[in-house]
Every structure is written in structure tokens, then in C-alpha cells.
Enzyme design. Structure first.
Site, short mmCIF file in Angstrom:
data_model
loop_
_atom_site.label_atom_id
_atom_site.label_comp_id
_atom_site.label_asym_id
_atom_site.label_seq_id
_atom_site.Cartn_x
_atom_site.Cartn_y
_atom_site.Cartn_z
N TYR A 1 -31.03 46.28 25.41
CA TYR A 1 -32.15 46.43 24.47
C TYR A 1 -32.18 45.17 23.57
O TYR A 1 -31.12 44.74 23.08
CB TYR A 1 -31.97 47.71 23.65
CG TYR A 1 -32.82 47.74 22.42
CD1 TYR A 1 -34.21 47.76 22.52
CD2 TYR A 1 -32.27 47.72 21.15
CE1 TYR A 1 -35.00 47.74 21.40
CE2 TYR A 1 -33.05 47.72 20.01
CZ TYR A 1 -34.42 47.73 20.15
OH TYR A 1 -35.21 47.72 19.03
N ASP B 1 -24.71 53.04 25.51
CA ASP B 1 -25.94 53.41 24.83
C ASP B 1 -26.65 54.43 25.72
O ASP B 1 -27.18 54.08 26.78
CB ASP B 1 -26.81 52.16 24.61
CG ASP B 1 -28.07 52.45 23.82
OD1 ASP B 1 -28.55 53.60 23.88
OD2 ASP B 1 -28.58 51.54 23.15
N LYS C 1 -35.49 58.25 19.54
CA LYS C 1 -36.16 58.42 20.82
C LYS C 1 -36.13 59.89 21.25
O LYS C 1 -36.65 60.74 20.55
CB LYS C 1 -35.52 57.47 21.83
CG LYS C 1 -35.36 56.03 21.30
CD LYS C 1 -36.68 55.40 21.03
CE LYS C 1 -36.71 54.02 20.40
NZ LYS C 1 -35.57 53.39 19.84
#
Ligand SMILES: Cc1ncc(COP(=O)(O)O)c(C=O)c1O
Length: 378
Positions: free
Chosen positions: A100, A172, A197
Site C-alpha cells: 500500500y 497487513d 476498510k
């Protein structure tokens, strides 16, 4: 207990004072003490807050942290930063080359200034990982599926190699959530989340968490959470907790809809390629089938016509909202190279400029298909 039951009950007993069935929002900075040092387990809300603690207990149980636990943070990046505080100058971290963007930025432009070195590798290549581990490597950071290329990496194999070299592994788990994938079952040391999220799930709160299975590591994280202070506030913790209650239901629907859309897109003449771990054509489909309960709600695709066509399609949808972020009940569409991954444009990450990323929501699948159909029509 089963996942669905824990999501609603773990750490969330009825309030002992009033019987309230939902955990109250404890909007308080401090707690009355009976005598100096004599209190009910809480003294100051940076150190501990009952609403935050309920969320932390739930997340720890859902990830299967056993004797360890979770710390809930102000954002996913705050969670990543807490993991960063476990490293010292001279330590090395190995990152996925398609991490990310914010994670990449944190390690390459913030922690590197504190003397923590880093390298980035394609984590689908075990030889490359092996070669990237040096004697000073203390941490391997894994994302799977990755964002936005949706590569799936082999948790068991990488974690085993890292441990052979004495390095910890942080996973993650934002994209998969503990409903679809539980990294501790493969030996991970830390699980990191952007709860913004899927865990929160309603696009109404920013938050994060770090979960540790080892009690000493958990204690260190609690120490860091209190010392550094990037805590989830009680309102945010409460919203996230409310979201988590329906995680199982939502994930099933996200997966159902994503499977339907991936099949539709795969057959569409205006689409060059579809990246979805659930498609047999996905490079790590077999691994994804072993490692994940289902394949998640994220799809990436490349449309015929390049960058301009991608921008046109992303601007034309009516049900899908053109926006960053992911994992909410509503479907979102974006062009990573121009939006979420702008900060890594031109790096080795190699996000194609015609790549479109879909966060498939829980609306009716037919409406989503129709929406993409009209957006793709030339
Ligand atoms: C996989 C992943 N990890 C971490 C983060 C950072 O989380 P936050 O935006 O909550 O700080 C994000 C944000 O998009 C993400 O997608």
C-alpha cells in the site's frame, strides 16, 4: 465459538451498570479513583478506555490472538507506525514491492530517516525474498492480497523463511479480514489492519489496529500505544465495533458480488484483463484457494483503450462512486495511478495507468453489473 458469534459477543458483554446490550461510548478522558491509585482498572483514556478495549478484545479474538491481544489505533497508518517503533536504527525491513502506498511512504521516507533501512521485493518470488534477507533484517511486511495488483503471497512459506533468519513477520490483513484469512494460523507475529476498510465497513470512520499473538509482544505494543498515543477515540472504536458485528454477512455478500462481477468483466470485449484471485486465470488462484476462505471484494481490471478509457469508465459509473478507499457497503471505483497510488507513480511498483480498481459493495449484483455495462459501453 464461531466467528459470527465472536464478532457480536467477544468483549461485548452487556454493560454491568445498566444492562445496555451494546457497549456504551465511554466519552471520558479520566476516571474517578476511590483513593490515590485505587481505581476500577481505568485511570486515563490514552492508557485504557472501555469502548476501545471492547473493540481490541473483539479484534484479538477474531484474529485468533490467543494469549496476546490487539491495540486499536487512530488509523491504519498509526498502526503501521506503532510496528515501526519496534525497530531500531540499523535494523532492516523487507517490504512488498507493491505495498500500500502509505506503508511504502512510511518506511521509505519516514522511518528511513530514523536509520531503519528497507528494501522492496516481489513477494510472490520466494528466491527474491530469501536473497533480500540480511543479518540485520528484523521485519518482513506482507500484504496479501496486495493493493491494487491483488497478488496473493504464500504466508506459510514466507513466514517460515523469515523465522529461520530470526525476523518477525507483520501481515497487513486489511483486504482479506480475519473472516477470509487468519495470518496467525500461518505463524505471523503481527497482524495489522486499516479498520477504516472492511472491519468498519460503512465508510464512516478511520481507524487501525495491531494484533500480536505473543503476550510479551502485545505488552510492548500496549506500552507503545500509551507512550506514543495514537489511540482510537471512543466514538471511532464504537463505530468500528458496530461494523465488525456484521463483518461475516458483509464479507459473504462482497465475495458473492465480486465473483459475479469478475465473471461478467472477464467476458466483456471492452476489458483487456481482470485481476481477481477467484478467477482460475489469476496467477496465484490455487494458493488463494488454500489460504483464503473466499476471494474477497476487490477486483482490478485493465480496459481496452488505455489510460483515457480507464478515466472515462471510472467517471461514468452511477452506482459505483468514484472515490478512494475500499471495504464499505457501497461500491467504489478508482484509477490507482491517478488517485490512491499517485505517491508511488513512477516507482518500481509499476501500477499501470490504465488499471481500474473496484471495491465491490453489497448492493444487488444485477445493479452493479448494469452500471459497469453502461460505463464500459463505447
Ligand atoms: C492495505 C492498507 N493498509 C493500510 C492502509 C492505511 O490505513 P488508513 O488509511 O486507515 O490509515 C490502507 C489504506 O488505504 C490500506 O489499503
Amino acid at each position: 465459538m464461531h466467528f459470527e458469534t465472536d464478532a457480536i459477543h467477544a468483549g461485548q458483554e452487556p454493560d454491568p451498570t445498566t444492562g445496555a446490550v451494546t457497549v456504551p461510548i465511554h466519552a471520558t478522558s479520566t476516571y474517578a479513583q476511590r483513593a490515590p491509585g485505587e481505581h476500577s482498572g481505568y485511570e486515563y483514556s490514552r492508557t485504557g478506555n472501555p469502548t476501545r478495549q471492547a473493540l481490541e478484545t473483539t479484534l484479538a479474538v477474531l484474529e485468533g490472538a490467543g494469549d496476546g491481544g490487539a491495540v486499536a489505533t487512530a488509523s491504519g497508518m498509526a498502526a503501521t507506525a506503532l510496528v515501526g517503533y519496534l525497530l531500531r536504527p540499523g535494523d532492516r525491513v523487507v517490504l512488498p514491492n507493491d505495498a500500500y502506498g502509505g506503508t511504502f511512504r512510511f518506511f521509505s521516507r519516514v522511518l528511513s530517516e530514523q536509520g531503519v533501512e528497507w528494501s522492496a521485493v516481489d513477494m510472490t518470488n520466494l528466491d527474491a525474498i530469501e536473497q533480500s534477507i540480511e543479518t540485520t533484517t528484523r521485519l518482513l511486511w506482507i500484504e496479501t492480497p496486495t493493493n491494487p495488483l491483488l497478488r496473493v503471497v504464500d504466508l506459510a512459506a514466507i513466514i517460515e523463511r523469515a523465522h529461520q533468519h530470526g525476523a518477525r513477520v507483520a501481515v497487513d490483513n486489511t483486504f482479506a479480514t480475519p473472516y477470509l484469512q487468519r495470518p496467525f494460523e500461518y505463524g505471523a507475529d503481527l497482524v495489522v489492519h486499516s479498520t477504516t476498510k472492511y472491519l468498519g465497513g460503512h465508510s464512516d470512520v478511520v481507524g487501525g489496529a495491531v494484533v500480536a499473538r505473543n503476550p510479551e509482544l502485545f505488552e510492548r505494543l500496549q506500552f507503545l500505544q500509551n507512550s506514543v498515543g495514537p489511540i482510537a477515540g471512543p466514538f471511532d472504536a464504537w463505530l468500528t465495533l458496530r461494523g465488525v458485528k456484521t463483518l461475516a454477512l458483509r464479507m459473504e455478500r462482497h465475495c458473492d458480488n465480486a465473483e459475479a462481477l469478475a465473471a461478467f468483466l472477464d467476458d466483456h470485449a471492452g476489458v483487456d484483463s481482470v485481476i481477481y484471485p477467484g478467477l482460475a486465470s489469476h496467477q496465484q488462484h490455487a494458493l488463494a484457494s488454500r489460504q483464503m476462505a473466499r476471494f474477497g471484494g476487490m477486483i482490478s481490471l485493465r480496459v481496452a483503450g488505455g489510460r483515457d478509457a480507464a478515466h472515462r469508465v471510472a467517471s461514468r459509473t452511477r452506482v459505483f462512486t468514484l472515490a478512494e478507499s475500499l471495504g464499505g457497503v457501497e461500491s467504489l471505483i478508482e484509477v490507482p495511478a491517478a488517485m490512491t497510488h499517485l505517491s508511488v507513480a513512477g516507482t518500481s511498483l509499476g501500477v499501470p495507468e490504465d488499471l481500474i480498481r473496484l471495491s465491490v459493495g453489497i448492493e444487488h449484483a444485477d445493479d452493479l453489473v448494469k452500471d459497469l455495462e453502461q460505463a464500459l459501453a463505447t
